[in-house]
Structures are given as C-alpha cells and as structure tokens.
Design an enzyme around this catalytic site. Structure first.
Site, PDB file in Angstrom:
ATOM      1  N   GLU A 123       0.868  -1.173   0.000  1.00  0.00           N
ATOM      2  CA  GLU A 123       0.000   0.000   0.000  1.00  0.00           C
ATOM      3  C   GLU A 123       0.905   1.222   0.000  1.00  0.00           C
ATOM      4  O   GLU A 123       1.509   1.562   1.021  1.00  0.00           O
ATOM      5  CB  GLU A 123      -0.914  -0.005   1.226  1.00  0.00           C
ATOM      6  N   CYS A 131      -1.702   9.610   2.467  1.00  0.00           N
ATOM      7  CA  CYS A 131      -1.486   9.063   1.121  1.00  0.00           C
ATOM      8  C   CYS A 131      -2.627   9.404   0.178  1.00  0.00           C
ATOM      9  O   CYS A 131      -2.469   9.329  -1.039  1.00  0.00           O
ATOM     10  CB  CYS A 131      -1.281   7.562   1.185  1.00  0.00           C
TER      11      CYS A 131
END
Length: 505
Positions: A239, A273
C-alpha cells in the site's frame, strides 16, 4: 512469561483458552526468528481456528484500542509534536475499532466454502473452494497513521485465521512502545505480537519468511520491501502513495470545490497518502479557485505556530524536504501564496510547522512536479481542454486516488477511460474509506493488492481448491497409453464441440 487477557474455551474447536494454555515467552524477550517460529508452531499445532476464536481475537484487538484511547492519543501527539486529539480519535482510533466491528460481523460469511458446477455435473465431478488461513502474516506500518494502518490489516489477517506479527514505524517510537506493551496484555505472543527496535529494523522484519507480508509506506521503501520478501518468495501486499490529482470540471461549483480541496490537503498536516497533491482548474477559474483555497485555510488556521489543532510535520528530515520543494519551485520561477498569519515567522523549525501554500506556474523542471509532497502544499495548474489533465495524469505514475469535482458527465467518463488510479473519489475527500466493502489499494507505483472488508479477508486467505471424482473411468488412465478408440472418440467429440462454439460466435 505471558498468558495475556484471554477468551473462554473455544466450544467449536475444543482448543484450550488463552488463559488456560501454557505460558509463552513475552514477545520482547524473543528474537525475530524465534517469534516467527513460535507463531508458526502454534498455527500448525492448533489448526485452522473456528469463527468463535477469530471473533474473540478481533474483539481483543478492538478492546486494546477502546480501553486505552487516551494513552494512545497522547502517544500520537508526543510523536508528532503537535497533533489534534480529535484527529487521532477520528482517524487512528475510532475508525480502526469500527472497522474491526465490521470484520467480526461478517467473517462467518466470508469463511463459507463455495461449491461449483451444476447439480448434474456434481454427480460425477464435485468442486469446492475453502478459504483457509495462510499462516503467519507480517505487517509493516507507516508513521503517518501508525495505529490505523497496522490495526486494519491485522484485523483482516485475524479474521482470515492467521497469526500476526506487527512492526510499527520506527519514526513514531512512543506510539510503538505503547502498542507493544498493550499487545502483551491482550494477546499471547503466539497469536499477535508487536516487535520494536529491540528486534531489529524494518529491513530485518521484511527479510523474514512470512506466509504473507503487508507493507504501507512510500514507493521507494516499498520497492526494497518487495525485494527482501521476494528472496523468500513471500507474497506481498504493498500500500503505497503517489501524487493524487484533482480535476475541477466546468460543471463544478468552484467555491465549494476549492474549499473542499483546501480542507482535504490539510488532513493530518497534508501527511496522508490520499491527500490531493495538485489540481487542474479551468483557466478562467484559476484565480477564483486559488483565492477560495487560501481563504479556507485562513479561516481554519488563524494561528499556526502555537495552534495545537495544527499538525506538525513528523520530523526534521520531512520538514526540510517539504520546505525544500517550495524553495526549489520558487527559485525556478513558480509563485507561492501562503497563509502565514501576521506576526508568525513560517516555516518554523522549532514546531516543524509550515504555512499552507499554493504553488502556481509550476513546470516539469521543478522537484515538486515529480515528488509526492506529503505536506501542506497544493499545486494548481490551469487547463483549457480536458485532454490536458488527462495527458498529464496518464504520463505520470498511477496515483493512489483521483479526485473529480463536478457532474458525472461525459467528461468524467472520458477521464476514467483514459487514466488509471487505485480509486476515484467524486466531490469530496477519501469517500472510498466510508464504504466498508470497497477495496482499498493502488496500482503500479501506488501499490499492489488491496484490503478493507471482504477484500482484506481474501488478501490473507488461501483459496484451497478441493475436487472429487465419481467418474466410472480414471482420468489418469485416459491420459496414459495405450490410447484406445474410446480415447480418440472422446478427443474427437471435444474438438467438434470447440469448432461449433467458434462458428456460433
């Protein structure tokens, strides 16, 4: 030795409860290799855990969070220097606990075997798939949400029936220390363990022979993690991050879009993010859009340096990096508009705070055009035709998410058809996180694999195929000499059927 806060005996499996089982060493007393062996041996010894055991483990992970909210929030604040209590509650703590509730409620459905073939075919050949745990899962966490981004994958791994080893970020050492201590109070080390600097660094952890490794962090470190895992053929979920674009359509309410983008950029001080990194705005609206963004920031943050609701940059290295991106852009001709309050000298190294800043006139020669900012800086580009943002986005690495503000019209579909991203969010920040069963993950440089809800369960599960034959003939016999007329006839029938299906297309 540690027996942890344990469940009652598992009525379905007959396994002893954690409280009644023989004591095991504390995780902090074991080496990484010994801890992995401990968990793997326990996994083999106890077999596939029942739904009741899995629910109990997830429940204890949830209790670890809920019972210790204030201590964990304070550790997060201390690691950042300045981080709002309510932000930590909303992102790292409450959201993690809620996600675990979803896992507990649905895991029995996810565990069910799936059977294939029509009833008539099953009389001769029966096939089913059983979701079984992989074994021991390693989780490497990041510093920006150091609890949420290890608790969520840990919950999914426990739901899938695995043992779990967590290596939180080395950057957030206070949070890691609290989590490691609490893990020893709620879990035996052969169920779930948190490892720290005493066990080695992240590279040592990534080199272990896990049955699955889950990493959240930057693409640069993710590449190293994948290489380390690859040497042991460990399947890996990555991720990662990326430069998330925003496209403001001609149909958008410019003020509403600008204010929402401004707020989105500042979540956790821009250290998310999913934060928007740059925005494409119709040329005629750039000036208005920028003015609304700056106005929103001024309204939210009339003071910055001593404002406890303004999140600091995590450390000096990242502070210098973000400041350097802005300085490099300005030195090469970009314009910077910040919302530094009157009388405050920003950026401020002592508090590691940087005023929210809009950059315009950015060119490809500037570092900020290529690097993910991960701070309170937004780049704004003008465009005349949608082909311009499409070309820009498609030419770069695939982002973790893409933001669209405006109607779901033909232009929206055109953007989706000609770009790639891990997800798409429309008219607000991180809407995809509000849907428990949507997959979360990137593509290309922004990640590999996904989790959340059933997708997290599947990530940490091996789909084991089971096939049973009731045929009166042996398949092995048909594939071996001597090849009889029956074999040739069977091949001929299949070839004719294939040719007929091709002709009927």
């Amino acid at each position: 030795m540690n027996t942890a806060r344990g469940p009652q005996a598992d009525a379905q499996s007959g396994h002893a409860s954690v409280a009644d089982a023989a004591p095991v060493p504390d995780a902090q007393q074991l080496s990484l290799g010994a801890l992995l062996d401990l968990q793997r041996n326990a996994f083999v010894r106890d077999g596939i855990p029942s739904a009741a055991t899995r629910r109990d483990r997830i429940g204890r992970l949830q209790a670890l969070i809920v019972d210790n909210l204030d201590e964990l929030a304070e550790a997060l604040r201390a690691d950042f220097g300045s981080r709002p209590y309510d932000l930590s509650m909303a992102t790292d703590l409450v959201s993690s606990a809620k996600s675990l509730t979803h896992d507990r409620a649905h895991l029995e459905k996810w565990m069910r075997p799936r059977r294939f073939g029509n009833p008539l075919a099953r009389l001769a050949l029966r096939g089913e798939v059983r979701p079984v745990p992989k074994g021991v899962v390693g989780i490497l966490g990041p510093w920006n949400f150091p609890l949420n981004l290890v608790i969520l994958p840990a919950g999914a791994a426990l739901a899938a029936g695995n043992r779990v080893m967590i290596r939180p970020s080395e950057v957030t050492e206070r949070t890691t220390a609290v989590l490691a201590r609490l893990a020893g109070e709620y879990f035996r080390a052969d169920e779930l363990a948190v490892v720290t600097d005493v066990h080695g660094d992240g590279a040592d952890f990534a080199s272990l022979r896990f049955d699955h490794l889950f990493f959240t962090g930057s693409p640069q470190i993710g590449s190293l993690v994948a290489q380390a895992a690859g040497r042991n053929l460990v399947p890996t979920t990555l991720e990662l991050g990326g430069k998330n674009p925003v496209v403001i359509d001609h149909s958008a309410d410019v003020e509403k879009a600008a204010r929402r983008v401004a707020a989105s950029r500042m979540v956790n001080g821009g250290q998310v993010c999913l934060c928007p990194d740059y925005a494409f705005v119709p040329k005629a609206h750039v000036e208005r859009f920028t003015a609304y963004v700056l106005d929103e920031w001024r309204n939210r943050y009339p003071g910055i340096v001593d404002n406890e609701d303004y999140t600091s940059i995590i450390n000096d290295r990242n502070f210098d990096r973000v400041v350097g991106l802005v300085e490099d852009a300005v030195a090469k001709g970009a314009s910077a508009s910040s919302t530094a309050p009157t009388g405050e000298a920003l950026p401020d190294r002592r508090s590691r705070k940087i005023a929210p800043t809009v950059l315009t006139g950015v060119t490809p020669a500037m570092r900020v055009a290529e690097e993910e900012v991960f701070g309170p800086v937004l780049t704004v580009y003008p465009y005349d035709d949608l082909s311009e943002p499409i070309e820009h986005i498609a030419a770069g690495e695939h982002p973790l998410t893409l933001y669209w503000y405006g109607d779901r019209n033909h232009a929206f579909e055109q953007l989706l058809a000609n770009t790639r991203s891990g997800s798409v969010n429309v008219n607000d920040f991180a809407v995809n996180l509000m849907h428990a069963d949507l997959p979360f993950g990137g593509v290309g440089q922004s990640g590999a694999g996904y989790y959340h809800g059933a997708y997290g369960f599947e990530t940490f599960t091996h789909q084991r195929a089971i096939a049973v034959s009731r045929l009166p003939v042996s398949l092995a016999g048909l594939l071996n000499a001597p090849y009889t007329r029956r074999t040739k006839r069977l091949n001929s029938v299949q070839i004719k059927a294939l040719r007929r299906s091709i002709q009927e297309r």
